[in-house]
Scaffold this motif. Sequence first.
Motif, PDB file in Angstrom:
ATOM      1  N   ILE A  34       0.911  -1.408  -0.061  1.00  0.00           N
ATOM      2  CA  ILE A  34       0.202   0.018   0.022  1.00  0.00           C
ATOM      3  C   ILE A  34       0.974   1.282   0.102  1.00  0.00           C
ATOM      4  O   ILE A  34       1.502   1.427   0.733  1.00  0.00           O
ATOM      5  N   SER A  35       0.796   2.325  -0.945  1.00  0.00           N
ATOM      6  CA  SER A  35       1.711   3.398  -0.952  1.00  0.00           C
ATOM      7  C   SER A  35       0.889   4.589  -0.949  1.00  0.00           C
ATOM      8  O   SER A  35       1.282   5.868  -0.595  1.00  0.00           O
ATOM      9  N   ASN A  36      -0.556   4.733  -1.233  1.00  0.00           N
ATOM     10  CA  ASN A  36      -1.238   5.923  -1.077  1.00  0.00           C
ATOM     11  C   ASN A  36      -2.577   5.655  -0.188  1.00  0.00           C
ATOM     12  O   ASN A  36      -2.575   4.309   0.034  1.00  0.00           O
ATOM     13  N   GLU A  37      -3.341   6.531   0.002  1.00  0.00           N
ATOM     14  CA  GLU A  37      -4.465   6.478   1.053  1.00  0.00           C
ATOM     15  C   GLU A  37      -5.577   5.648   0.477  1.00  0.00           C
ATOM     16  O   GLU A  37      -6.277   5.103   1.169  1.00  0.00           O
ATOM     17  N   ASP A  38      -5.813   5.761  -1.143  1.00  0.00           N
ATOM     18  CA  ASP A  38      -6.852   4.939  -1.701  1.00  0.00           C
ATOM     19  C   ASP A  38      -6.481   3.590  -1.510  1.00  0.00           C
ATOM     20  O   ASP A  38      -7.375   2.475  -1.078  1.00  0.00           O
ATOM     21  N   HIS A  39      -5.199   3.305  -1.701  1.00  0.00           N
ATOM     22  CA  HIS A  39      -4.967   1.807  -1.714  1.00  0.00           C
ATOM     23  C   HIS A  39      -4.773   1.350  -0.216  1.00  0.00           C
ATOM     24  O   HIS A  39      -5.294   0.156   0.210  1.00  0.00           O
ATOM     25  N   LEU A  40      -4.451   2.504   0.535  1.00  0.00           N
ATOM     26  CA  LEU A  40      -4.466   1.951   1.992  1.00  0.00           C
ATOM     27  C   LEU A  40      -6.004   1.731   2.714  1.00  0.00           C
ATOM     28  O   LEU A  40      -6.152   0.845   3.293  1.00  0.00           O
ATOM     29  N   ARG A  41      -6.966   2.847   2.203  1.00  0.00           N
ATOM     30  CA  ARG A  41      -8.269   2.408   2.580  1.00  0.00           C
ATOM     31  C   ARG A  41      -8.654   0.817   1.918  1.00  0.00           C
ATOM     32  O   ARG A  41      -9.398   0.448   2.751  1.00  0.00           O
ATOM     33  N   LYS A  42      -8.611   0.905   0.431  1.00  0.00           N
ATOM     34  CA  LYS A  42      -8.836  -0.298   0.038  1.00  0.00           C
ATOM     35  C   LYS A  42      -8.252  -1.560   0.894  1.00  0.00           C
ATOM     36  O   LYS A  42      -8.697  -2.779   1.322  1.00  0.00           O
ATOM     37  N   MET A  43      -6.850  -1.299   0.944  1.00  0.00           N
ATOM     38  CA  MET A  43      -6.169  -2.408   1.789  1.00  0.00           C
ATOM     39  C   MET A  43      -6.681  -2.825   3.331  1.00  0.00           C
ATOM     40  O   MET A  43      -6.679  -3.794   3.764  1.00  0.00           O
ATOM     41  N   ASP A  44      -7.069  -1.479   3.764  1.00  0.00           N
ATOM     42  CA  ASP A  44      -7.414  -1.278   5.213  1.00  0.00           C
ATOM     43  C   ASP A  44      -8.783  -2.369   5.195  1.00  0.00           C
ATOM     44  O   ASP A  44      -9.243  -3.315   6.001  1.00  0.00           O
ATOM     45  N   GLU A  45      -9.672  -1.986   3.951  1.00  0.00           N
ATOM     46  CA  GLU A  45     -10.920  -2.862   3.980  1.00  0.00           C
ATOM     47  C   GLU A  45     -10.561  -4.510   3.596  1.00  0.00           C
ATOM     48  O   GLU A  45     -11.145  -5.256   4.473  1.00  0.00           O
ATOM     49  N   LEU A  95      -9.192  -5.636   6.731  1.00  0.00           N
ATOM     50  CA  LEU A  95     -10.423  -6.176   7.844  1.00  0.00           C
ATOM     51  C   LEU A  95     -11.339  -7.244   7.360  1.00  0.00           C
ATOM     52  O   LEU A  95     -11.722  -8.378   8.185  1.00  0.00           O
ATOM     53  N   GLN A  96     -11.353  -7.517   5.901  1.00  0.00           N
ATOM     54  CA  GLN A  96     -11.775  -8.630   5.570  1.00  0.00           C
ATOM     55  C   GLN A  96     -11.266  -9.802   5.748  1.00  0.00           C
ATOM     56  O   GLN A  96     -11.634 -10.930   6.260  1.00  0.00           O
ATOM     57  N   PHE A  97      -9.624  -9.756   5.686  1.00  0.00           N
ATOM     58  CA  PHE A  97      -8.681 -10.806   5.952  1.00  0.00           C
ATOM     59  C   PHE A  97      -8.886 -11.194   7.403  1.00  0.00           C
ATOM     60  O   PHE A  97      -8.854 -12.456   7.921  1.00  0.00           O
ATOM     61  N   LYS A  98      -9.055 -10.136   8.232  1.00  0.00           N
ATOM     62  CA  LYS A  98      -9.073 -10.277   9.676  1.00  0.00           C
ATOM     63  C   LYS A  98     -10.413 -11.048  10.141  1.00  0.00           C
ATOM     64  O   LYS A  98     -10.456 -11.855  10.934  1.00  0.00           O
TER      65      LYS A  98
END
Length: 202
Positions: A145-156, A159-162
């Motif tokens: 993840i390098s930017n906020e969009d990717h961070l948000r998507k990666m956070d989602e 969370l899904q992985f969690k």
Amino acid sequence: EEKVKKELRKSLSDLQEFFLQESKHEEMTSANRQLKMEREIHQQELANLRSELQNVKIKHELDVQELMKHLKQEKDDAEAQIRILKMELIEEQNIAKTQFQQLDKIKSEWDKLKEELTQNEEENIKLRRKCDFLKQELEKKDKQISNEDHLRKMDEARLQFKDQLRHLEVQQESILSMIGSEVDAACEIISRDSMEKLKVIL
């Protein structure tokens, strides 16, 4: 005088012969009396011996009868004891047969539970590997993840992985709980009967 001497000598000779005969007669009479006494004594001793022999025979017969009675009683007691022991042996054999059947059933259930436990352990290992793989993927994605969009998507995604990881952990705990319950049930089945009976079976 010669004639008188001859007569006297003859008379003396007759007297001596008479006395000799009388002496022999007395000796014979005494001997007969002695023999009669000895014969009476011997007859009395013989009668005593016969009476004693008869008493011994009677006592021997009584002893034999008593011994036979005692032996018959011992034989009857031994036969009764043998019958009791045979009945106890048959009962013990039936109990042992039942316990062997129960033991075979327990062994079969134990093998089944062991097989299920092995399968559950294999499933658990697969779930662990999947969890590890998801964690690694999550870490990789976190690094990518390098930017906020990717961070948000990666956070989602994280969370899904969690959520998936939590679901897998819950599933793993459920499997482990089920394995523990089955092991406890097997132990309860095994320990249900007396340990002494199992010792007898073994």
